[in-house]
Design an enzyme around this catalytic site. Structure first.
Site: not given
Ligand code: F6P
Length: 354
Positions: A10, A72, A103, A125, A127, A129, A171
């Protein structure tokens, strides 16, 4: 050296600042830099890359997103795809690769490194994390976005004497919920690390309405609340992650609060707003420091590592120490929420490390 760079997973604010720093540091050392488009996808098939020049890098420091694009894509799912990655690196005579990601991207980096290629990872990220680093690029900007949203929601919540449930990203870890929520004055924060019962949520809201007549509840999208069902999505990405936005955890909590207390509740899902826009000064500087360190590590032969922020230092941490696990919220942060709860109050009156 001829250095490759990619951004995976992301997106978030600060990626361009990192790409810019990698390019400038590399040019200072007489290197060439090639950018791979859309994360690991740019290393599959025939490959998709471009040599980075001043034209691509000029004026990107303050821009959100990533000029290289992201995805991804997970080449580690198949041996054939890992070979394509190696072939594309060899065809372009890339000697070292900098991967900017969370990660998932770091786990593919670890596998490529174990196969003998020189890789350095840079953590990003919202997050926040990734283990062994205090900060990941993007986190600081995202907390500001959450904080600003809470400031705005306070005034409308107070005017209408409502409960505002605010769903934020996160997440597996509640860093964004806790830091954004503490800074933005949330009175209840629900995170994946500390599952909560709906009874406790309702008890809190009832007490809060008696004393302040409005409530701001922040919930991380990956949190679990015992006593309510959230929807589960069968769709998963290439790393096996479900799309959490479709769980509707914030909506379910708001519905349940309204049903059980009779107080009007509204939900705001901040979603990808948290990942967009211009990076904060902190993220720009963190990205610049990590980008410079990544190129230096490649030159020093310190590969198979991630640039980690620890206190005032940027240090190399081996991939084996960071992949396959999450850095969860420290209790010293989550206890800063002054939620009404008698048992918690007794516990939090004990001496603590700060
Ligand atoms: O990168 C992690 C994150 O920000 C998570 O918190 C979230 O669940 C996810 O990305 C959402 O990703 P996407 O852009 O694929 O919907």
């Amino acid at each position: 050296m001829r250095i490759g760079v990619l951004t995976g997973g992301g997106d978030c604010p600060g990626l361009n600042a990192a790409i810019r720093a990698i390019a400038h540091r590399a040019w200072m050392l007489g290197d060439e830099v090639h950018g791979f488009r859309e994360g690991w996808a740019g290393l599959l098939g025939e490959g998709d890359s471009l040599p980075l020049t001043q034209d691509e890098i000029a004026g990107i420091l303050h821009l959100g997103g990533t000029i290289l694009g992201s995805s991804r894509t997970n080449p580690a799912r198949s041996e054939a795809e890992m070979r394509q990655v190696e072939e594309n690196l060899a065809r372009r005579r890339i000697e070292g690769l900098v991967t900017i990601g969370g990660d998932d991207t770091l786990s593919v980096s670890a596998k490529l490194s174990a196969r003998g290629f020189a890789v350095v990872g840079v953590p990003k990220t919202i997050d926040n994390d990734v283990p062994h680093t205090d900060y990941c690029i993007g986190f600081d900007t995202a907390t500001d976005i959450v904080g600003e949203a809470l400031d705005r929601l306070h005034t409308t919540a107070e005017s209408h004497r409502r409960v505002m449930v605010v769903e934020v990203m996160g997440r597996d870890a509640g860093w964004l919920a806790v830091v954004g929520g503490v800074g933005g004055g949330a009175d209840l924060i629900i995170i994946p690390e500390e599952p909560m019962s709906i009874e406790r949520v309702v008890h809190h809201v009832q007490h809060r309405m008696e004393t302040r007549q409005f409530s701001i509840v922040v919930v991380a999208e990956g949190a679990r609340v015992e006593g309510i069902e959230s929807q589960s999505s069968s769709a998963v990405d290439q790393f096996g992650h479900a799309l959490l936005a479709t769980r509707g955890i914030g909506t379910r909590i708001a519905e349940e609060i309204e049903r059980r207390t009779g107080v009007e509740a509204r939900v705001t899902v901040l979603g990808h707003v948290q990942r967009g826009g211009s990076p904060s000064m902190f993220d720009r500087v963190m990205a610049t420091r990590m980008g410079v360190a990544a190129v230096d590590y490649l030159h020093e032969g310190r590969t198979g590592v991630m640039t980690a922020s620890q206190g005032l230092e940027i240090v190399p941490v081996p991939f084996s120490d960071v992949t396959g696990r999450n850095r969860t919220v420290d209790r010293r942060f989550s206890r800063l929420v002054f939620e009404f709860n008698a048992a918690e109050e007794a516990e939090s009156s004990q001496p603590h490390r700060h």
